[in-house]
Write a protein that holds these residues in place. Sequence first.
Motif, mmCIF file in Angstrom:
data_model
loop_
_atom_site.group_PDB
_atom_site.id
_atom_site.type_symbol
_atom_site.label_atom_id
_atom_site.label_comp_id
_atom_site.label_asym_id
_atom_site.label_seq_id
_atom_site.Cartn_x
_atom_site.Cartn_y
_atom_site.Cartn_z
ATOM 1 N N PHE A 3 0.865 -1.174 0.000
ATOM 2 C CA PHE A 3 0.000 0.000 0.000
ATOM 3 C C PHE A 3 0.900 1.221 0.000
ATOM 4 N N HIS A 14 -1.928 7.466 1.169
ATOM 5 C CA HIS A 14 -3.280 8.026 1.095
ATOM 6 C C HIS A 14 -4.370 7.048 0.645
ATOM 7 N N VAL A 15 -4.156 5.736 0.761
ATOM 8 C CA VAL A 15 -5.186 4.757 0.403
ATOM 9 C C VAL A 15 -6.161 4.638 1.568
ATOM 10 N N ASP A 35 -10.646 0.556 1.440
ATOM 11 C CA ASP A 35 -10.119 -0.065 0.220
ATOM 12 C C ASP A 35 -9.053 -1.103 0.567
ATOM 13 N N LEU A 37 -1.996 -1.370 -3.780
ATOM 14 C CA LEU A 37 -2.841 -0.216 -4.069
ATOM 15 C C LEU A 37 -2.046 1.056 -3.845
ATOM 16 N N VAL A 61 -2.410 5.673 -4.262
ATOM 17 C CA VAL A 61 -3.099 6.903 -4.657
ATOM 18 C C VAL A 61 -1.998 7.864 -5.082
ATOM 19 N N SER A 84 -7.965 12.885 0.890
ATOM 20 C CA SER A 84 -7.527 11.503 1.037
ATOM 21 C C SER A 84 -6.942 11.332 2.438
ATOM 22 N N SER A 122 -8.678 8.684 -7.330
ATOM 23 C CA SER A 122 -8.814 7.263 -7.639
ATOM 24 C C SER A 122 -7.743 6.466 -6.909
ATOM 25 N N VAL A 123 -8.120 5.267 -6.478
ATOM 26 C CA VAL A 123 -7.170 4.312 -5.912
ATOM 27 C C VAL A 123 -6.795 3.374 -7.057
ATOM 28 N N TYR A 127 -9.086 0.874 -9.010
ATOM 29 C CA TYR A 127 -9.701 -0.042 -8.057
ATOM 30 C C TYR A 127 -10.914 0.602 -7.399
ATOM 31 N N HIS A 161 -13.128 7.962 -5.300
ATOM 32 C CA HIS A 161 -13.654 8.661 -4.120
ATOM 33 C C HIS A 161 -13.862 10.121 -4.456
#
Length: 65
Positions: free
Chosen positions: A3, A6-7, A11, A26, A28, A35, A49-50, A61, A64
Amino acid sequence: MAFEGHVPIADMKRVLAQRPRGVSGLAVGGMPLGSPGMEVAGMKSQPFSVIAFGPGGRRIYARHG
C-alpha cells in the motif's frame, strides 16, 4: 500486498479480504485533498482514484469524492 500513500482503510480491507487476481498493491497518486492524511478542516475534498497494480499492469480499483 503493498500500500502506498493516502489509500483509504476501507479499500485496503476490501483488497485484503477479496485478494483479487493480479493485484499486488494499491496506491493513490499525488496528494489529493481529502484523502487519508490530507484532510483539511473547512476545505472541499478533491476526487481521487485508488489504483490497483500488479504483474498485469494498473487499473482503477476505487473512486472517491
